[in-house]
Design a protein around this motif. Structure first.
Motif, PDB file in Angstrom:
ATOM      1  N   TYR A  74       0.875  -1.297   0.175  1.00  0.00           N
ATOM      2  CA  TYR A  74      -0.218   0.131   0.006  1.00  0.00           C
ATOM      3  C   TYR A  74       0.882   1.239   0.087  1.00  0.00           C
ATOM      4  N   GLU A  75       0.641   1.894  -0.760  1.00  0.00           N
ATOM      5  CA  GLU A  75       1.309   3.447  -0.965  1.00  0.00           C
ATOM      6  C   GLU A  75       0.902   4.473  -0.014  1.00  0.00           C
ATOM      7  N   GLU A  76       1.365   4.823   0.946  1.00  0.00           N
ATOM      8  CA  GLU A  76       0.957   5.592   2.092  1.00  0.00           C
ATOM      9  C   GLU A  76       0.881   7.093   1.302  1.00  0.00           C
ATOM     10  N   ARG A  77      -0.401   7.621   1.608  1.00  0.00           N
ATOM     11  CA  ARG A  77      -0.215   9.156   0.932  1.00  0.00           C
ATOM     12  C   ARG A  77      -0.136   9.045  -0.446  1.00  0.00           C
ATOM     13  N   GLY A  78      -0.311   8.146  -1.245  1.00  0.00           N
ATOM     14  CA  GLY A  78       0.236   8.007  -2.749  1.00  0.00           C
ATOM     15  C   GLY A  78      -0.999   7.498  -3.625  1.00  0.00           C
ATOM     16  N   ARG A  79      -0.516   6.342  -4.224  1.00  0.00           N
ATOM     17  CA  ARG A  79      -1.410   5.716  -5.269  1.00  0.00           C
ATOM     18  C   ARG A  79      -2.177   4.482  -4.616  1.00  0.00           C
ATOM     19  N   LYS A  80      -2.065   4.436  -3.100  1.00  0.00           N
ATOM     20  CA  LYS A  80      -2.874   3.351  -2.371  1.00  0.00           C
ATOM     21  C   LYS A  80      -2.596   2.226  -2.804  1.00  0.00           C
ATOM     22  N   PHE A  81      -3.473   1.158  -3.309  1.00  0.00           N
ATOM     23  CA  PHE A  81      -3.232  -0.192  -3.351  1.00  0.00           C
ATOM     24  C   PHE A  81      -2.332  -0.394  -4.568  1.00  0.00           C
ATOM     25  N   ILE A  82      -1.010  -1.035  -4.217  1.00  0.00           N
ATOM     26  CA  ILE A  82       0.000  -1.265  -5.277  1.00  0.00           C
ATOM     27  C   ILE A  82      -0.446  -2.870  -5.751  1.00  0.00           C
ATOM     28  N   ALA A  83      -0.607  -3.521  -4.698  1.00  0.00           N
ATOM     29  CA  ALA A  83      -0.642  -5.119  -4.690  1.00  0.00           C
ATOM     30  C   ALA A  83      -1.331  -5.695  -3.591  1.00  0.00           C
ATOM     31  N   HIS A  84      -2.502  -6.066  -3.813  1.00  0.00           N
ATOM     32  CA  HIS A  84      -3.218  -7.002  -2.972  1.00  0.00           C
ATOM     33  C   HIS A  84      -2.523  -8.233  -2.408  1.00  0.00           C
ATOM     34  N   ARG A  85      -2.852  -8.869  -1.122  1.00  0.00           N
ATOM     35  CA  ARG A  85      -2.448 -10.113  -0.975  1.00  0.00           C
ATOM     36  C   ARG A  85      -3.045 -11.306  -1.910  1.00  0.00           C
ATOM     37  N   GLY A  86      -1.700 -11.935  -2.393  1.00  0.00           N
ATOM     38  CA  GLY A  86      -2.145 -13.025  -3.229  1.00  0.00           C
ATOM     39  C   GLY A  86      -2.055 -12.515  -4.675  1.00  0.00           C
ATOM     40  N   GLN A  87      -1.469 -11.414  -4.980  1.00  0.00           N
ATOM     41  CA  GLN A  87      -1.481 -10.607  -6.283  1.00  0.00           C
ATOM     42  C   GLN A  87       0.366 -10.388  -6.727  1.00  0.00           C
ATOM     43  N   ILE A  88       0.274 -10.688  -8.007  1.00  0.00           N
ATOM     44  CA  ILE A  88       1.553 -10.133  -8.558  1.00  0.00           C
ATOM     45  C   ILE A  88       1.205  -9.089  -9.468  1.00  0.00           C
ATOM     46  N   THR A  89       1.631  -7.796  -9.470  1.00  0.00           N
ATOM     47  CA  THR A  89       1.047  -6.724 -10.183  1.00  0.00           C
ATOM     48  C   THR A  89       2.225  -5.790 -10.925  1.00  0.00           C
ATOM     49  N   ASP A  90       1.789  -5.474 -12.005  1.00  0.00           N
ATOM     50  CA  ASP A  90       2.449  -4.594 -12.901  1.00  0.00           C
ATOM     51  C   ASP A  90       1.825  -3.121 -12.762  1.00  0.00           C
ATOM     52  N   VAL A  91       2.748  -2.183 -12.318  1.00  0.00           N
ATOM     53  CA  VAL A  91       2.175  -0.667 -12.307  1.00  0.00           C
ATOM     54  C   VAL A  91       2.639   0.123 -13.518  1.00  0.00           C
ATOM     55  N   PRO A  92       1.750   0.415 -14.266  1.00  0.00           N
ATOM     56  CA  PRO A  92       2.398   0.939 -15.541  1.00  0.00           C
ATOM     57  C   PRO A  92       2.140   2.650 -15.361  1.00  0.00           C
ATOM     58  N   ASP A  93       2.653   3.136 -16.238  1.00  0.00           N
ATOM     59  CA  ASP A  93       2.808   5.003 -16.129  1.00  0.00           C
ATOM     60  C   ASP A  93       1.242   5.300 -15.967  1.00  0.00           C
ATOM     61  N   GLY A  94       1.290   6.229 -14.891  1.00  0.00           N
ATOM     62  CA  GLY A  94       0.153   7.022 -14.743  1.00  0.00           C
ATOM     63  C   GLY A  94      -1.247   5.986 -14.782  1.00  0.00           C
ATOM     64  N   ARG A  95      -1.262   4.539 -14.675  1.00  0.00           N
ATOM     65  CA  ARG A  95      -2.389   3.830 -14.653  1.00  0.00           C
ATOM     66  C   ARG A  95      -2.519   2.962 -13.447  1.00  0.00           C
ATOM     67  N   ARG A  96      -3.657   2.329 -13.157  1.00  0.00           N
ATOM     68  CA  ARG A  96      -3.891   1.640 -12.112  1.00  0.00           C
ATOM     69  C   ARG A  96      -3.037   0.155 -12.223  1.00  0.00           C
ATOM     70  N   PRO A  97      -2.629  -0.446 -11.111  1.00  0.00           N
ATOM     71  CA  PRO A  97      -2.153  -1.686 -11.443  1.00  0.00           C
ATOM     72  C   PRO A  97      -2.687  -2.750 -11.960  1.00  0.00           C
ATOM     73  N   THR A  98      -1.940  -3.589 -12.582  1.00  0.00           N
ATOM     74  CA  THR A  98      -2.494  -4.803 -13.257  1.00  0.00           C
ATOM     75  C   THR A  98      -2.160  -6.078 -12.763  1.00  0.00           C
ATOM     76  N   GLN A  99      -3.156  -6.873 -12.422  1.00  0.00           N
ATOM     77  CA  GLN A  99      -2.648  -8.235 -12.007  1.00  0.00           C
ATOM     78  C   GLN A  99      -2.011  -9.008 -13.160  1.00  0.00           C
ATOM     79  N   ILE A 100      -0.838  -9.601 -13.038  1.00  0.00           N
ATOM     80  CA  ILE A 100      -0.321 -10.536 -14.085  1.00  0.00           C
ATOM     81  C   ILE A 100      -0.016 -11.941 -13.773  1.00  0.00           C
ATOM     82  N   ALA A 101      -0.009 -12.332 -12.256  1.00  0.00           N
ATOM     83  CA  ALA A 101      -0.169 -13.513 -11.683  1.00  0.00           C
ATOM     84  C   ALA A 101      -0.482 -13.548 -10.308  1.00  0.00           C
ATOM     85  N   VAL A 102      -0.379 -14.789  -9.676  1.00  0.00           N
ATOM     86  CA  VAL A 102      -0.699 -14.766  -8.450  1.00  0.00           C
ATOM     87  C   VAL A 102       0.273 -15.478  -7.549  1.00  0.00           C
TER      88      VAL A 102
END
Length: 237
Positions: free
Chosen positions: A133-161
């Motif tokens: 979780y990014e405090e005072r920033g983009r908030k949820f980067i990766a939830h429990r159980g997730q592998i995410t990619d965070v692209p430029d200026g967009r919400r994180p995308t789950q790419i695996a678990v």
């Protein structure tokens, strides 16, 4: 499936293999880890003494009915900054508590003992424990159980678990001591708890990601709570 997703999937598989191997070695190999909390004093740490103290060898953060917070407050490690590193830390938290370990973070201008940045989340009911979780920033980067990619200026995308979120929750010891193992290298952040990979984020958001910053522990707004930390050890990578 897009070529980007295939490339990322291959990278993730390689990283998971590498870190699984590292995890197997971990119990026998702690070379290079240095303690950053002496278990006796707050030497090297900077936080509001209303909320932070040393007790029974533990770093204790506590909010009481008389000291309810208006904003999240941190005790900040002043011994250096975190860039590429591994951190080992044991914690125990009260049932209604909310806390976290911030890293690669920065101080919030005009708000003493407040940090902005990546956080290995912790809470007593384990709704959020293990996530990024990014405090005072983009908030949820990766939830429990997730592998995410965070692209430029967009919400994180789950790419695996990393596994089923509820099964991972079962690996967390409620009301008892747990061990966080953070592995952060480049733009890859892995949150491992009691030997289980809880979440992994690959931050490709060049504008907003951070490559270096402060380390700190949090006490959160809300009801009275208590969190304890011990055996804090850091190894630069």
């Amino acid at each position: 499936m897009s070529r980007l997703r295939l490339v990322l999937g291959g990278a993730v598989a390689g990283l998971l293999g590498f870190f699984a191997f590292r995890g197997a070695l971990h119990a026998a190999d702690e070379a290079g880890f240095q303690p950053i909390f002496d278990g006796r004093t707050l030497a090297g740490w900077d936080g509001d003494p209303t909320y932070w103290r040393v007790e029974n060898g533990n770093l204790v953060g506590e909010v009481t009915p008389a000291t309810i917070l208006h904003h999240n407050s941190f005790i900040i490690w002043r011994g250096g900054t975190t860039r590429d590193f591994e951190l080992l830390a044991q914690y125990r938290i009260s049932d209604r508590g909310n806390s976290g370990i911030n890293y690669r973070s920065e101080e919030v201008p005009g708000v003493r003992w407040a940090l902005r940045g990546y956080q290995a989340d912790i809470d007593g009911q384990n709704r959020y424990t293990g996530q990024n979780y990014e405090e005072r920033g983009r908030k949820f980067i990766a939830h429990r159980g997730q592998i995410t990619d965070v692209p430029d200026g967009r919400r994180p995308t789950q790419i695996a678990v990393t596994g089923d979120a509820d099964l991972l929750k079962g690996a967390i010891r409620t009301g008892d001591w747990n061990e966080y193992h953070l592995i952060v290298r480049g733009n890859v952040m892995m949150h491992i708890l009691n030997g289980r990979l809880m979440s992994m984020a690959i931050d490709d958001d060049v504008k907003n990601r951070k490559t270096e910053g402060l380390l700190g522990m949090q006490v959160h707004t809300g009801p009275p709570m208590k969190v304890e930390f011990r055996n804090l050890r850091l190894r630069p990578l």
